[in-house]
Write an enzyme that holds these catalytic residues in place. Sequence first.
Site, PDB file in Angstrom:
ATOM      1  N   LYS A 202       0.826  -1.213   0.000  1.00 38.51           N
ATOM      2  CA  LYS A 202       0.000   0.000   0.000  1.00 38.51           C
ATOM      3  C   LYS A 202       0.859   1.262   0.000  1.00 38.51           C
ATOM      4  O   LYS A 202       0.655   2.196  -0.780  1.00 38.51           O
ATOM      5  CB  LYS A 202      -0.903  -0.019   1.245  1.00 38.51           C
ATOM      6  CG  LYS A 202      -1.566   1.295   1.568  1.00 38.51           C
ATOM      7  CD  LYS A 202      -2.595   1.666   0.540  1.00 38.51           C
ATOM      8  CE  LYS A 202      -2.969   3.121   0.636  1.00 38.51           C
ATOM      9  NZ  LYS A 202      -4.078   3.496  -0.190  1.00 38.51           N
ATOM     10  N   CYS A 256      -2.772  11.076   1.576  1.00 40.19           N
ATOM     11  CA  CYS A 256      -2.165   9.783   1.243  1.00 40.19           C
ATOM     12  C   CYS A 256      -0.780   9.974   0.666  1.00 40.19           C
ATOM     13  O   CYS A 256       0.224   9.631   1.288  1.00 40.19           O
ATOM     14  CB  CYS A 256      -3.043   9.077   0.230  1.00 40.19           C
ATOM     15  SG  CYS A 256      -4.779   9.167   0.678  1.00 40.19           S
TER      16      CYS A 256
HETATM   17  N1  SAJ Z   1      -1.055  15.536  -8.603  1.00 38.86           N
HETATM   18  C1  SAJ Z   1      -0.179  16.258  -9.404  1.00 38.86           C
HETATM   19  N2  SAJ Z   1       0.118  15.793 -10.658  1.00 38.86           N
HETATM   20  C2  SAJ Z   1      -0.429  14.640 -11.134  1.00 38.86           C
HETATM   21  C3  SAJ Z   1      -1.301  13.897 -10.314  1.00 38.86           C
HETATM   22  C4  SAJ Z   1      -1.606  14.363  -9.053  1.00 38.86           C
HETATM   23  O1  SAJ Z   1       0.339  17.318  -9.018  1.00 38.86           O
HETATM   24  O2  SAJ Z   1      -0.139  14.302 -12.284  1.00 38.86           O
HETATM   25  C5  SAJ Z   1      -1.384  16.022  -7.240  1.00 38.86           C
HETATM   26  C6  SAJ Z   1      -2.874  16.253  -7.012  1.00 38.86           C
HETATM   27  O3  SAJ Z   1      -3.282  17.505  -7.441  1.00 38.86           O
HETATM   28  C7  SAJ Z   1      -2.971  16.091  -5.516  1.00 38.86           C
HETATM   29  C8  SAJ Z   1      -1.949  15.009  -5.213  1.00 38.86           C
HETATM   30  O4  SAJ Z   1      -1.061  15.004  -6.313  1.00 38.86           O
HETATM   31  O5  SAJ Z   1      -2.609  17.263  -4.809  1.00 38.86           O
HETATM   32  C9  SAJ Z   1      -2.526  13.627  -5.006  1.00 38.86           C
HETATM   33  O6  SAJ Z   1      -3.636  13.393  -5.863  1.00 38.86           O
HETATM   34  P1  SAJ Z   1      -3.966  12.022  -6.615  1.00 38.86           P
HETATM   35  O7  SAJ Z   1      -5.217  12.237  -7.369  1.00 38.86           O
HETATM   36  O8  SAJ Z   1      -2.803  11.550  -7.368  1.00 38.86           O
HETATM   37  O9  SAJ Z   1      -4.132  10.964  -5.438  1.00 38.86           O
HETATM   38  P2  SAJ Z   1      -5.047  10.912  -4.092  1.00 38.86           P
HETATM   39  O10 SAJ Z   1      -4.174  11.353  -2.950  1.00 38.86           O
HETATM   40  O11 SAJ Z   1      -6.356  11.559  -4.259  1.00 38.86           O
HETATM   41  O12 SAJ Z   1      -5.294   9.322  -3.962  1.00 38.86           O
HETATM   42  C10 SAJ Z   1      -4.189   8.438  -3.870  1.00 38.86           C
HETATM   43  C11 SAJ Z   1      -4.367   7.290  -4.876  1.00 38.86           C
HETATM   44  N3  SAJ Z   1      -3.107   6.544  -5.001  1.00 38.86           N
HETATM   45  C12 SAJ Z   1      -2.526   6.304  -6.195  1.00 38.86           C
HETATM   46  O13 SAJ Z   1      -2.956   6.719  -7.231  1.00 38.86           O
HETATM   47  C13 SAJ Z   1      -1.286   5.461  -6.149  1.00 38.86           C
HETATM   48  C14 SAJ Z   1      -5.516   6.386  -4.413  1.00 38.86           C
HETATM   49  O14 SAJ Z   1      -5.608   5.269  -5.251  1.00 38.86           O
HETATM   50  C15 SAJ Z   1      -5.273   5.925  -2.974  1.00 38.86           C
HETATM   51  O15 SAJ Z   1      -6.354   5.156  -2.516  1.00 38.86           O
HETATM   52  C16 SAJ Z   1      -5.162   7.137  -2.105  1.00 38.86           C
HETATM   53  O16 SAJ Z   1      -4.065   7.927  -2.556  1.00 38.86           O
HETATM   54  C17 SAJ Z   1      -4.971   6.697  -0.659  1.00 38.86           C
HETATM   55  O17 SAJ Z   1      -5.907   6.868   0.137  1.00 38.86           O
HETATM   56  O18 SAJ Z   1      -3.930   6.124  -0.326  1.00 38.86           O
END
Ligand code: SAJ
Length: 405
Positions: A202, A256
């Site tokens: 995880k 996360c």
């Molecule tokens: N972000 C970027 N650039 C990107 C993608 C995201 O700057 O290309 C930023 C987003 O704006 C945000 C952060 O990263 O601030 C995280 O966003 P996210 O959409 O990537 O992820 P989370 O935190 O909403 O959810 C993640 C997910 N993990 C993965 O994709 C590996 C989700 O599947 C998990 O369940 C979750 O973390 C968790 O609870 O662990």
Amino acid sequence: MKVCVVGMGYIGLPTSLMMASHGVDVVGVDYDPAKIEKLRAGQVTFEEKGLDELFEKAVRSGITFESGYPRADMYVISVPTPYDKRTKKIDPSYVVSAVDSVLGVCPQGSIVSIESTISPGTIDRYVRPAVEAKGFTIGKDVHLAHTPERIIPGNMVYELEHNSRTIGVDDPETGEAVRGVYSSFCQGDMVITDIRTAEMTKVVENTYRDINIAFANELARICRRDGMDVYEIIRIANMHPRVNILQPGPGVGGHCISVDPWFLVGDYPEQARLIHQARLTNDGMPDFVLDRIETIMKMNKIRDVSRVGLYGLTYKENVDDVRESPTLQLLERPLTYGMKVYDPWVSADIVDNQYHDLDAFLKDVDLVVIMVGHKQLRDNIDVLKGKIIFDTRNVCPKGLGVYKL
Ligand code: SAJ
């Protein structure tokens, strides 16, 4: 099989609703009586696509909400796992206290599964000793499991049904019993493994994403130094069949990705070098944004920070969650004092100079910094006409007065 889900938060609530609406006998428990009251009154506690419909279905199927812990065959613990900002280590106290409460009521042979994200080794270090301290024999009186969630806010309901899952257990029988519960709604593959592997997997998943976002953010910094277009470079590089670069942005928020990699850095400081650097790169983005704001203000002869408006307070688009959001990180810097803030998804007043009306917000600022690319803005980008725009999310077409990261 009766299941008790402990913690009606971002993960526990949708998980319990999903189980209930697929025929599992479910009780949702939370120690916050106000939350239970709200759920009993028929209201969900946060906004999420498809959650209202799922809630209605679960209520029709008989889900109940309680403040006290009932007897059940399986307990799914979904409580917060904060980390100590200084030591970077997990604070397992909510998990341990929930397990303690469960042990007070659980019938012999029940399963206690931790759904919250925990740092690798947490179950061995904190949960097993807590269970044994109460005189329970693990594997006989109670069976432990770790069933980390994988759903992404904004698409939780779909992903609950379609993502594959990891089930960490001490013995195959418990694994099958847990699989039986989750297979009521989950169409993805379910891998049964040991608890330590499930914990590590995880955290590795979120660390992988953090490192890849850090790479995109580092590219943005490199390109800024020499006036190269990072978005065009990423677009073209991604046409290579084995390249898939993510998008740079104002930082990484949420509870996360910005937290889990620290568990590895905290526990393995000598080994987790790249992981540490990625965290520093992503955590440094709000300062990079602030530098850009100052440069853009100078270029446009804006001297008063109160004429600068930050659009977006949540950690990403189309969610109402502000935990660890880049905008909140930015607002901790004294240089931002006085800046205006607006977010259509945040109705409570949580920062100074926060607006609740887009037109009023726009009227009071000259420079709009797009911190979050909410659909509201993407669909109405023309409202920014006449403003100087600093677009950290690449949602505006390139043009005069539009600055990128
Ligand atoms: N972000 C970027 N650039 C990107 C993608 C995201 O700057 O290309 C930023 C987003 O704006 C945000 C952060 O990263 O601030 C995280 O966003 P996210 O959409 O990537 O992820 P989370 O935190 O909403 O959810 C993640 C997910 N993990 C993965 O994709 C590996 C989700 O599947 C998990 O369940 C979750 O973390 C968790 O609870 O662990």
